[in-house]
Design a protein around this motif. Structure first.
Motif, short mmCIF file in Angstrom:
data_model
loop_
_atom_site.label_atom_id
_atom_site.label_comp_id
_atom_site.label_asym_id
_atom_site.label_seq_id
_atom_site.Cartn_x
_atom_site.Cartn_y
_atom_site.Cartn_z
N ASP A 49 0.78 -1.24 0.00
CA ASP A 49 0.00 0.00 0.00
C ASP A 49 0.81 1.29 0.00
O ASP A 49 0.24 2.36 -0.23
CB ASP A 49 -0.94 0.01 1.21
N THR A 50 2.10 1.23 0.26
CA THR A 50 2.95 2.42 0.23
C THR A 50 3.79 2.39 -1.03
O THR A 50 4.36 1.35 -1.38
CB THR A 50 3.89 2.45 1.46
N ASP A 51 3.88 3.52 -1.72
CA ASP A 51 4.73 3.64 -2.91
C ASP A 51 6.18 3.49 -2.47
O ASP A 51 6.73 4.37 -1.79
CB ASP A 51 4.51 4.99 -3.59
N GLN A 52 6.82 2.39 -2.82
CA GLN A 52 8.18 2.09 -2.39
C GLN A 52 9.25 2.61 -3.36
O GLN A 52 10.43 2.29 -3.20
CB GLN A 52 8.34 0.57 -2.22
N THR A 53 8.88 3.44 -4.33
CA THR A 53 9.85 3.90 -5.31
C THR A 53 10.61 5.15 -4.89
O THR A 53 11.50 5.60 -5.61
CB THR A 53 9.16 4.17 -6.67
N ASP A 54 10.30 5.73 -3.75
CA ASP A 54 10.99 6.93 -3.26
C ASP A 54 12.47 6.61 -3.03
O ASP A 54 12.80 5.78 -2.18
CB ASP A 54 10.31 7.37 -1.96
N GLY A 82 13.43 7.84 0.75
CA GLY A 82 12.70 7.18 1.82
C GLY A 82 11.82 8.11 2.63
O GLY A 82 11.01 7.66 3.43
N PHE A 83 11.96 9.44 2.44
CA PHE A 83 11.17 10.40 3.21
C PHE A 83 9.68 10.25 2.94
O PHE A 83 8.87 10.22 3.87
CB PHE A 83 11.63 11.83 2.90
N ALA A 84 9.31 10.13 1.67
CA ALA A 84 7.90 9.98 1.32
C ALA A 84 7.34 8.66 1.85
O ALA A 84 6.19 8.60 2.29
CB ALA A 84 7.70 10.08 -0.19
N ILE A 85 8.15 7.63 1.84
CA ILE A 85 7.73 6.34 2.39
C ILE A 85 7.42 6.49 3.87
O ILE A 85 6.37 6.05 4.36
CB ILE A 85 8.82 5.25 2.16
N CYS A 86 8.33 7.14 4.61
CA CYS A 86 8.12 7.34 6.05
C CYS A 86 6.88 8.19 6.30
O CYS A 86 6.10 7.91 7.23
CB CYS A 86 9.35 7.99 6.66
N ALA A 87 6.66 9.22 5.48
CA ALA A 87 5.49 10.09 5.66
C ALA A 87 4.20 9.33 5.39
O ALA A 87 3.22 9.47 6.14
CB ALA A 87 5.60 11.31 4.75
N GLN A 88 4.17 8.53 4.31
CA GLN A 88 2.97 7.74 4.01
C GLN A 88 2.68 6.74 5.12
O GLN A 88 1.54 6.59 5.55
CB GLN A 88 3.15 6.98 2.69
N ASN A 89 3.73 6.09 5.60
CA ASN A 89 3.54 5.11 6.67
C ASN A 89 3.08 5.79 7.95
O ASN A 89 2.20 5.27 8.65
CB ASN A 89 4.81 4.30 6.91
#
Length: 131
Positions: free
Chosen positions: A37-42, A45-52
């Motif tokens: 469910d999280t876009d892992q292409t960042d 990793g900042f966007a991944i951490c924010a989405q999570n």
């Protein structure tokens, strides 16, 4: 009830934890699973951490699978701790005889999340357990 499933992502087969997700869904949870469910292409990793972090904030409970190595799992657990979330440990490294992260997660699971005091001085900050 909404669940956020913390589990290792990097270097893990995409379907590694899918049976756990299916079991949680069968138990009635709407599961947010970062691998799916999280876009892992960042690349940072900042966007991944924010989405999570947003998904953890929206969750009622956080289910945890930690291999003792995943830094992303540790970050997500820190977010859950700061937000005072209930945790359920599904798979952790064996407990230790002394202080360890897995022992802390088991304590958290058994005793409930911490409530941080409101004193602005960190030295006087009191951590209480939720009733």
């Amino acid at each position: 009830m909404k669940s956020f499933l913390i589990s290792p992502v990097r270097g893990v087969a995409e379907d590694r934890w899918s049976s756990v997700v299916e079991r949680l869904m069968a138990d009635g949870y709407a599961v947010y699973w970062p691998q799916r469910d999280t876009d892992q292409t960042d690349p940072i990793g900042f966007a991944i951490c924010a989405q999570n972090a947003a998904a953890i904030a929206a969750a009622d409970v956080v289910h945890v699978i930690w291999d003792g190595l995943s830094q992303g799992a540790l970050f997500d657990l820190g977010v859950a701790f700061a937000l005072g979330k209930k945790v359920v440990a599904l798979d952790l490294p064996p407990g230790t005889s002394g202080k360890s992260f897995q022992n802390m997660v088991h304590f958290w699971e058994e005793n409930g999340p911490a409530v941080l005091g409101t004193d602005p001085n960190p030295e006087r900050q009191i951590v209480k357990l939720r009733q």
